[in-house]
Design an enzyme around this catalytic site. Sequence first.
Site, PDB file in Angstrom:
ATOM      1  N   SER A 110      -1.804   4.244   3.800  1.00 51.29           N
ATOM      2  CA  SER A 110      -2.904   3.542   3.422  1.00 51.29           C
ATOM      3  C   SER A 110      -3.694   2.658   4.221  1.00 51.29           C
ATOM      4  CB  SER A 110      -2.381   2.547   2.342  1.00 51.29           C
ATOM      5  OG  SER A 110      -1.627   1.785   2.407  1.00 51.29           O
ATOM      6  N   GLY A 111      -2.953   2.386   5.392  1.00 49.80           N
ATOM      7  CA  GLY A 111      -3.559   1.523   6.481  1.00 49.80           C
ATOM      8  C   GLY A 111      -2.932  -0.062   6.491  1.00 49.80           C
TER       9      GLY A 111
ATOM     10  N   ALA B  95      10.680  -5.238  13.520  1.00 49.53           N
ATOM     11  CA  ALA B  95      10.640  -3.851  12.964  1.00 49.53           C
ATOM     12  C   ALA B  95      12.050  -3.589  11.996  1.00 49.53           C
ATOM     13  CB  ALA B  95      10.512  -2.926  14.296  1.00 49.53           C
TER      14      ALA B  95
ATOM     15  N   HIS C 285       3.437   3.251  16.213  1.00 47.50           N
ATOM     16  CA  HIS C 285       3.050   1.940  15.750  1.00 47.50           C
ATOM     17  C   HIS C 285       3.209   0.978  17.224  1.00 47.50           C
ATOM     18  CE1 HIS C 285       3.476   1.238  11.440  1.00 47.50           C
ATOM     19  NE2 HIS C 285       3.454   2.556  11.633  1.00 47.50           N
TER      20      HIS C 285
ATOM     21  N   SER D 162      -0.245  -1.244   7.579  1.00 49.81           N
ATOM     22  CA  SER D 162       0.354  -1.865   9.053  1.00 49.81           C
ATOM     23  C   SER D 162      -0.806  -2.036   9.730  1.00 49.81           C
ATOM     24  CB  SER D 162       1.148  -0.697   9.556  1.00 49.81           C
ATOM     25  OG  SER D 162       2.401  -0.420   8.551  1.00 49.81           O
TER      26      SER D 162
ATOM     27  N   GLY E  26       0.727  -1.184   0.034  1.00 50.84           N
ATOM     28  CA  GLY E  26      -0.039   0.048   0.303  1.00 50.84           C
ATOM     29  C   GLY E  26       0.771   1.275   0.009  1.00 50.84           C
TER      30      GLY E  26
ATOM     31  N   ALA F 279       1.697   5.359   1.284  1.00 56.56           N
ATOM     32  CA  ALA F 279       1.882   5.940   2.797  1.00 56.56           C
ATOM     33  C   ALA F 279       0.457   6.220   3.295  1.00 56.56           C
ATOM     34  CB  ALA F 279       2.515   7.109   2.372  1.00 56.56           C
TER      35      ALA F 279
END
Length: 177
Positions: free
Chosen positions: A20-21, A41, A57, A23, A16, A18
């Site tokens: 975009s959902g 990570a 996050h 994560s 996706g 930046a």
Amino acid sequence: MTQDGSRAPRLTLVLGGARSGKSAYAERLIEALPPPWLYVATAEAWDDEMRARIAQHRARRPAGWETREAPRDLAGVLAGPATGRPVLVDCLTLWLTNVLLAEVDLAAETAALIEACARHPGPLVLVSNEVGLGIVPDNALARRFRDEAGRLHQRLAALADRVVLTVAGLPLVVKGD
């Protein structure tokens, strides 16, 4: 197996743009599986803005997540002890940036990552930025990054059981269920 009893794909690639959902969606996929969950990570906190993103996050994830930092040795973490626990890698384009800037053998690093993903017992969810939909970058490093990201995504998509593109927070399944 997911918590509702259905079988989870062994390898899922979530792409996706930046914000975009991608994560948050990937985290929900992992959290549908029984814990313990592993979050790998790849980001490095080089400045205050990146530290804030990393903190955001972390704050979003509930208890039950173990986090391992792997800004460069992603293949090593994935090739570690095969526990079969759900693993989320966020994100491949940050890892690719780290490898490119380290000026190491990108082909060898990519091959090691692909091999580790192929051998990983799963479930494994990989998050990455889709960067091939924009304009052609104006410098050689940015063009190389875009091209290498596209090649990496193609190789992983071929290997994946499921590929999802997130747009405006909505998951669009491109491959698999």
